[in-house]
Each structure stands twice: as structure tokens, then as C-alpha cells.
Write a protein that holds these residues in place. Structure first.
Motif, PDB file in Angstrom:
ATOM      1  N   ASP A  90       1.389   5.997   5.102  1.00 15.95           N
ATOM      2  CA  ASP A  90       1.905   7.050   5.985  1.00 15.95           C
ATOM      3  C   ASP A  90       1.444   6.837   7.425  1.00 15.95           C
ATOM      4  OD1 ASP A  90       3.405   8.561   4.163  1.00 15.95           O
ATOM      5  OD2 ASP A  90       1.624   9.580   3.416  1.00 15.95           O
ATOM      6  N   ILE A  91       0.226   6.363   7.596  1.00 18.69           N
ATOM      7  CA  ILE A  91      -0.307   6.170   8.944  1.00 18.69           C
ATOM      8  C   ILE A  91       0.423   5.048   9.672  1.00 18.69           C
ATOM      9  CG2 ILE A  91      -2.338   5.392  10.232  1.00 18.69           C
ATOM     10  CD1 ILE A  91      -4.046   6.977   8.258  1.00 18.69           C
ATOM     11  N   VAL A  92       0.651   3.925   9.002  1.00 15.51           N
ATOM     12  CA  VAL A  92       1.273   2.784   9.688  1.00 15.51           C
ATOM     13  C   VAL A  92       2.738   3.053  10.028  1.00 15.51           C
ATOM     14  CG1 VAL A  92      -0.300   1.121   8.633  1.00 15.51           C
ATOM     15  CG2 VAL A  92       1.899   1.586   7.550  1.00 15.51           C
ATOM     16  N   SER A  98       0.828  -1.201   0.000  1.00 17.10           N
ATOM     17  CA  SER A  98       0.000   0.000   0.000  1.00 17.10           C
ATOM     18  C   SER A  98       0.863   1.252   0.000  1.00 17.10           C
ATOM     19  CB  SER A  98      -0.912   0.019   1.231  1.00 17.10           C
ATOM     20  OG  SER A  98      -1.778  -1.100   1.237  1.00 17.10           O
ATOM     21  N   PHE A  99       0.389   2.273  -0.723  1.00 12.53           N
ATOM     22  CA  PHE A  99       1.082   3.551  -0.829  1.00 12.53           C
ATOM     23  C   PHE A  99       0.087   4.663  -0.496  1.00 12.53           C
ATOM     24  CE2 PHE A  99       2.714   0.462  -3.789  1.00 12.53           C
ATOM     25  CZ  PHE A  99       4.088   0.556  -3.694  1.00 12.53           C
ATOM     26  N   GLY A 100       0.604   5.797  -0.068  1.00 10.74           N
ATOM     27  CA  GLY A 100      -0.271   6.930   0.193  1.00 10.74           C
ATOM     28  C   GLY A 100      -0.700   7.003   1.646  1.00 10.74           C
ATOM     29  N   VAL A 101      -1.975   7.335   1.866  1.00 10.62           N
ATOM     30  CA  VAL A 101      -2.475   7.651   3.200  1.00 10.62           C
ATOM     31  C   VAL A 101      -2.240   6.520   4.193  1.00 10.62           C
ATOM     32  CG1 VAL A 101      -4.560   8.116   4.534  1.00 10.62           C
ATOM     33  CG2 VAL A 101      -4.190   9.294   2.372  1.00 10.62           C
ATOM     34  N   TYR A 102      -2.658   5.306   3.844  1.00 11.98           N
ATOM     35  CA  TYR A 102      -2.521   4.191   4.788  1.00 11.98           C
ATOM     36  C   TYR A 102      -1.052   3.927   5.109  1.00 11.98           C
ATOM     37  CZ  TYR A 102      -2.586  -0.524   6.698  1.00 11.98           C
ATOM     38  OH  TYR A 102      -2.370  -1.624   7.493  1.00 11.98           O
ATOM     39  N   LYS A 137      -4.908   2.171  16.830  1.00  9.01           N
ATOM     40  CA  LYS A 137      -5.106   2.323  15.383  1.00  9.01           C
ATOM     41  C   LYS A 137      -6.146   3.388  15.064  1.00  9.01           C
ATOM     42  CE  LYS A 137      -3.738  -2.349  13.935  1.00  9.01           C
ATOM     43  NZ  LYS A 137      -3.131  -2.764  15.212  1.00  9.01           N
ATOM     44  N   ALA A 138      -7.336   3.303  15.685  1.00 11.92           N
ATOM     45  CA  ALA A 138      -8.407   4.234  15.354  1.00 11.92           C
ATOM     46  C   ALA A 138      -8.033   5.662  15.742  1.00 11.92           C
ATOM     47  CB  ALA A 138      -9.698   3.814  16.057  1.00 11.92           C
ATOM     48  N   GLY A 139      -7.495   5.846  16.944  1.00 14.28           N
ATOM     49  CA  GLY A 139      -7.125   7.184  17.390  1.00 14.28           C
ATOM     50  C   GLY A 139      -6.043   7.800  16.526  1.00 14.28           C
ATOM     51  N   THR A 140      -5.055   6.995  16.129  1.00 12.67           N
ATOM     52  CA  THR A 140      -3.979   7.504  15.279  1.00 12.67           C
ATOM     53  C   THR A 140      -4.504   7.926  13.915  1.00 12.67           C
ATOM     54  OG1 THR A 140      -2.403   6.040  16.394  1.00 12.67           O
ATOM     55  CG2 THR A 140      -1.724   6.964  14.284  1.00 12.67           C
ATOM     56  N   MET A 141      -5.405   7.124  13.347  1.00 17.05           N
ATOM     57  CA  MET A 141      -5.967   7.470  12.041  1.00 17.05           C
ATOM     58  C   MET A 141      -6.759   8.766  12.105  1.00 17.05           C
ATOM     59  SD  MET A 141      -7.155   3.779  10.475  1.00 17.05           S
ATOM     60  CE  MET A 141      -7.667   4.533   8.935  1.00 17.05           C
ATOM     61  N   LEU A 142      -7.630   8.922  13.118  1.00 16.82           N
ATOM     62  CA  LEU A 142      -8.432  10.130  13.225  1.00 16.82           C
ATOM     63  C   LEU A 142      -7.561  11.360  13.440  1.00 16.82           C
ATOM     64  CD1 LEU A 142     -11.484   8.934  15.358  1.00 16.82           C
ATOM     65  CD2 LEU A 142     -11.431   9.490  12.919  1.00 16.82           C
ATOM     66  N   ASN A 143      -6.452  11.185  14.137  1.00 19.03           N
ATOM     67  CA  ASN A 143      -5.561  12.313  14.402  1.00 19.03           C
ATOM     68  C   ASN A 143      -4.778  12.730  13.163  1.00 19.03           C
ATOM     69  OD1 ASN A 143      -4.152  14.215  16.127  1.00 19.03           O
ATOM     70  ND2 ASN A 143      -2.398  12.828  15.969  1.00 19.03           N
ATOM     71  N   LEU A 144      -4.404  11.752  12.322  1.00 15.44           N
ATOM     72  CA  LEU A 144      -3.534  12.047  11.190  1.00 15.44           C
ATOM     73  C   LEU A 144      -4.279  12.326   9.885  1.00 15.44           C
ATOM     74  CD1 LEU A 144      -0.738   9.356  11.737  1.00 15.44           C
ATOM     75  CD2 LEU A 144      -0.643  11.787  12.284  1.00 15.44           C
ATOM     76  N   LEU A 145      -5.464  11.755   9.707  1.00 16.36           N
ATOM     77  CA  LEU A 145      -6.148  11.867   8.415  1.00 16.36           C
ATOM     78  C   LEU A 145      -6.364  13.296   7.930  1.00 16.36           C
ATOM     79  CD1 LEU A 145      -8.758   8.954   8.433  1.00 16.36           C
ATOM     80  CD2 LEU A 145      -6.892   9.317   6.811  1.00 16.36           C
ATOM     81  N   PRO A 146      -6.757  14.247   8.789  1.00 18.90           N
ATOM     82  CA  PRO A 146      -6.939  15.610   8.252  1.00 18.90           C
ATOM     83  C   PRO A 146      -5.702  16.165   7.570  1.00 18.90           C
ATOM     84  CG  PRO A 146      -7.950  15.418  10.417  1.00 18.90           C
ATOM     85  CD  PRO A 146      -7.179  14.150  10.195  1.00 18.90           C
ATOM     86  N   ASP A 147      -4.527  15.932   8.153  1.00 23.54           N
ATOM     87  CA  ASP A 147      -3.293  16.425   7.527  1.00 23.54           C
ATOM     88  C   ASP A 147      -2.971  15.660   6.252  1.00 23.54           C
ATOM     89  OD1 ASP A 147      -2.871  18.321   9.505  1.00 23.54           O
ATOM     90  OD2 ASP A 147      -1.765  16.920  10.773  1.00 23.54           O
ATOM     91  N   LEU A 148      -3.229  14.345   6.247  1.00 24.55           N
ATOM     92  CA  LEU A 148      -2.853  13.518   5.100  1.00 24.55           C
ATOM     93  C   LEU A 148      -3.822  13.670   3.933  1.00 24.55           C
ATOM     94  CD1 LEU A 148      -1.812  10.261   6.988  1.00 24.55           C
ATOM     95  CD2 LEU A 148      -0.316  12.016   6.031  1.00 24.55           C
ATOM     96  N   LEU A 149      -5.065  14.070   4.216  1.00 25.05           N
ATOM     97  CA  LEU A 149      -6.056  14.190   3.146  1.00 25.05           C
ATOM     98  C   LEU A 149      -6.118  15.591   2.548  1.00 25.05           C
ATOM     99  CD1 LEU A 149      -9.013  12.090   4.635  1.00 25.05           C
ATOM    100  CD2 LEU A 149      -7.469  11.437   2.781  1.00 25.05           C
TER     101      LEU A 149
END
Length: 454
Positions: A255-257, A249-253, A266-278
Motif C-alpha cells: 500500500d505504501i509503495v 509483497s502484499f499488505g502494508v508495504y 520513502k521514510a517520510g511517506t512511511m511515517l505518514n501512512l503507517l498509523p492509518d495502515l496499521l
């Protein structure tokens, strides 16, 4: 008969709508469509923003379906809505059943396998929340004649090197009780030496084991292959020379992992990072070249997933999907590009037909970006690789030993094709249900699948 019933129930849904036009039938469709659009927009705002906008998105995502239900109840539209949902749902179920019977799943190519004399199994006691100990895998494997190499959670080891040492010591089978990332490392060594490979579903999600038809609820059943097994030939994907059994996988996912906190929350990290990554400062886009061509639909992607054989549906993006085959010799390619709430709504309404989603198959995928090095998640493992990153396929490279008694893989869900259903229903050149596709047609369909799959 199934195709005729599917067409009949689809016509019934249209008839219900037409007959109920004066009694709110059109309102049901309009309100249902608007609810889906508002819900998708709310989900986008919730994921891509913080603060008040995120709260508004969460409210809309919950309020949209609830509001439609209240509206239907208040105006007494729920009988029409239920009847429409029932007729259309029945049409889809019957249609897929008809197409599945007309195109039965390809039989697996299995071969009888002799009992290994010196099997070596590498086991991770922490994997899957301690499944190795909970199911007594070490003791059972040793009773069946295997040598077990138990990893020390406090001293990380080079799993691939342990596998090579086992081969040097005379192992005639390599196996892993652990996650898919560990499975891929040992599978590469097994393929390199032409040895059979045993998968024990002791990981958390066990995607590879699922597509092999193994029992994910009781990993000890996978060890039955040591005494009564058969062999499958499956493909092995490679990304920059590193093997993968599921996905790169490349891109948003990806970067999160990379973040260390992802493993614990996992859920908290995604919610915290997604606004910046999207939509924020951390946005990173990737481009892909497929079999030497650069389709416009695969440029500037927010997320790109390359899989070892195509998934049967776009659900493969989050790992929830299944792969109907593991020996097609092709990579699955799935790209996502969503810029705002409008495109999120388009994706929710149109699904795989949306411009924000691209589904292809290929033999070679080259991934580039504006950076010299990009994040890559290989079977869930966080890595960084220099660009361009090349993904290829090694057809039939892996010999997998599986038990003869397996729960099996659920049949692939075919995409609804109303023209083919009409052909089946009225017998204009359609095959009888249960008739296998001829070998002559398979290459042509495979080539068609290379252009679009889903």
C-alpha cells in the motif's frame, strides 16, 4: 571442537549468572528483558500513532536502552552484563560455525557457457543514481561486442517489448543494467525464449545480484561474463502471470509503495501512512492459502511477503536478508500480524517463535482479501491485481550468465539447534565437519522445510 566450545561458553554464561545472583546477576537479566519490552512497545507507538503518542514512543525507544546502561553503571552491574553478553555471543558464533561446517553450503551447479555472438543489453541511465554513466557501462559493453539499448528517462518505454524486439533481431543473450523490477521483466522474456540472461548490478539495492554473488560496488565487473562466463540455472517466481526475481509483497508495504510521493521521500511517506495502515481507517488485511491449505497463522495478515526461494532469516521482510539458494523450486512465505504494543514486544523478544510472525515455504500461494483488487509490490514496482492473486514457481526456468570471478554469496546463517550441537560435540551419530549431506536426505529435509523455514 566448535560444537564443544559453543556448549562450554553457553554453560559459562549460565555459570556467570548463577555465581552473580547475589551480586546483581539476576537484575541484569530482568532489566535487560524489560528494556527490550519497553523499547519494542515504544517503536510500535512511534510507528502506529501520531501526535503525543508518537512522541512518547520515540522517547521510550531511545530512553529504554540508555536507562538500562545508566542503571548498570550506577549499581556497578556492567562487568556482569558484559561478561554475560560476551559468553552468550561467543556461544552463538561458535554454534553457528559448527552447524555451518557440519552442513556446508550446497555447491552451485554451474556450466561452461560459450561467448554470446549477439548480446543485447538494456540500460537505464537513471537507475542507482546514474551508475550506468558513472561506471562507463555503455562504452565497456560495446567494446565487448554487445548492442546497448539505452532507455530515455523522459519517454517511458515498454522494457519487455524492447527485449522481444531484440530477440526478433537475433539476440542470443539479454541483459539489464537497472533495478530489480526491470530485471524481472527482461528475465521473463529471456526465460520464454530459452536465452541466457545477464544481470548488471546498476540498481539501487541489487538484491538479485547480491544473491547471485555479483559485485554490487562495481557493476562493470558483471560485464566480464560476456567474455569469461558460466551459466547458472535459477528459479523464476510468478505472481498472477508476471515474473519476479525477488519478492511479491502484499499488505502494508504494498500500500505504501503505491503512493507517488514514496519515490522521493520513502521514510517520510512511511511515517505518514503507517498509523492509518496499521490501526486506522486504512487497515487492509490479507489471507493466504498455501499449497491448497489455509493455515490459521496466515489469516488476517498486515503484511505478507512471497519470495522467489526462501530467505535465510526473517530479515527478508525488509529486503535485508539473503537467499542461500535460488534453485530450491520453492517459494518463501513470510507473514506478519501485530495488533498492539504487547505483540510488538513479543515479536522483539521471541523473534521467529512469536505468534505474530509466520515463516513457511510453498510451491503455490493464493492471496485473498475482502476487496476485488489489492495492491501488490512486485520487486519494488507498485501494481494492483484482481483477487485472488496466485503466486507460483517456475523451477530452473532462467539461465543466468555470470562471471567466473564473483565476490560470492555470504554463507547462510543456520538457526541454533542445541540438540544437534550436543550430537556434534559428543559424536552420537553426527557427521564429521565438512561432510556433505547425502542425496538421500535432501528430499526429506526439503519436505520439512516446506512446513517451516527460518
Amino acid at each position: 571442537m566448535l560444537a564443544r566450545c559453543a556448549l562450554l561458553t553457553a554453560a559459562g554464561a549460565v555459570a556467570v549468572l548463577l555465581l552473580a545472583l547475589g551480586d546483581g546477576g539476576l537484575d541484569v537479566v530482568v532489566f535487560g528483558f524489560l528494556e527490550l519490552v519497553v523499547w519494542a512497545a515504544g517503536v510500535w507507538w512511534f510507528l502506529a500513532h501520531r501526535g503525543p503518542v508518537r512522541l512518547i514512543g520515540a522517547f521510550l525507544a531511545v530512553a529504554a536502552p540508555v536507562g538500562v546502561l545508566v542503571l548498570f553503571a550506577h549499581h556497578d552491574l556492567w562487568p556482569t552484563a558484559l561478561l554475560l553478553v560476551f559468553c552468550w555471543g561467543a556461544a552463538l558464533v561458535l554454534g553457528r560455525a559448527a552447524l555451518r561446517r557440519a552442513r556446508p553450503a550446497r555447491a552451485e551447479r554451474t556450466a561452461s557457457a560459450p561467448r554470446p555472438r549477439q548480446p543485447v543489453l538494456i540500460m537505464n541511465p537513471k537507475s542507482g543514481g546514474g551508475k550506468v554513466g558513472r561506471f562507463g557501462l555503455v562504452e565497456r559493453a560495446e567494446r565487448l561486442g554487445a548492442r546497448v539499448v539505452l532507455l530515455d528517462p523522459e519517454a517511458p518505454a515498454d522494457v519487455a517489448e524492447l527485449a522481444r524486439e531484440a530477440v526478433a533481431g537475433g539476440a542470443d543473450l539479454l541483459g539489464v543494467a537497472g533495478g530489480d523490477g526491470t530485471q524481472a521483466l527482461v528475465a521473463a522474456v529471456a526465460a520464454e525464449h530459452g536465452l541466457p540472461f545477464l544481470v548488471v548490478s546498476a540498481g539501487t539495492r541489487n538484491h538479485f545480484a547480491m544473491d547471485l554473488g555479483l559485485d554490487r560496488d562495481d557493476p562493470s565487473r558483471c560485464l566480464d561474463a560476456l567474455t569469461d562466463g558460466e551459466e547458472l540455472r535459477v528459479d523464476l517466481g510468478e505472481v498472477a502471470g508476471r515474473a519476479f526475481v525477488n519478492t511479491a509483497s502484499f499488505g502494508v508495504y504494498a500500500d505504501i509503495v503505491q503512493r507517488p510521493e514514496y519515490r522521493d521521500d520513502k521514510a517520510g511517506t512511511m511515517l505518514n501512512l503507517l498509523p492509518d495502515l496499521l490501526v486506522g481507517e486504512g487497515v487492509r488485511r490479507v489471507d493466504a492459502t498455501v499449497d491448497g491449505t489455509a493455515p490459521a497463522s496466515l489469516s488476517d495478515q498486515q503484511a505478507l511477503l512471497v519470495s522467489n526461494n526462501p530467505y535465510g532469516s526473517p530479515d527478508g521482510l525488509d529486503g535485508g536478508g539473503r537467499r542461500p539458494r535460488l534453485d530450491s523450486g520453492e517459494l518463501g512465505v513470510l507473514g506478519v500480524r501485530v495488533e498492539g504494543a504487547a505483540q510488538a514486544a513479543d515479536l522483539a523478544v521471541r523473534g521467529s517463535q512469536s505468534t505474530g510472525l509466520t515463516v513457511l515455504t510453498a510451491r503455490r500461494v493464493e492471496v485473498t482479501s475482502g476487496e476485488r483488487e489489492i495492491a501488490v509490490a512486485v520487486d519494488g514496482e507498485a501494481l494492483r491485481m484482481p483477487t485472488p492473486v496466485v503466486c507460483t514457481m517456475r523451477p530452473g526456468a532462467l539461465r543466468v550468465l555470470v562471471p567466473r570471478d564473483r565476490p560470492g554469496v555470504a554463507p547462510a546463517t543456520p538457526r541454533i539447534d542445541w540438540r544437534q550441537l550436543a550430537t556434534l560435540a559428543f559424536g552420537r551419530g553426527g557427521r564429521e565437519p565438512g561432510e556433505r549431506e547425502s542425496a538421500e536426505r535432501e528430499p526429506a529435509e526439503r519436505e520439512s522445510g516446506r512446513r517451516t523455514h527460518g
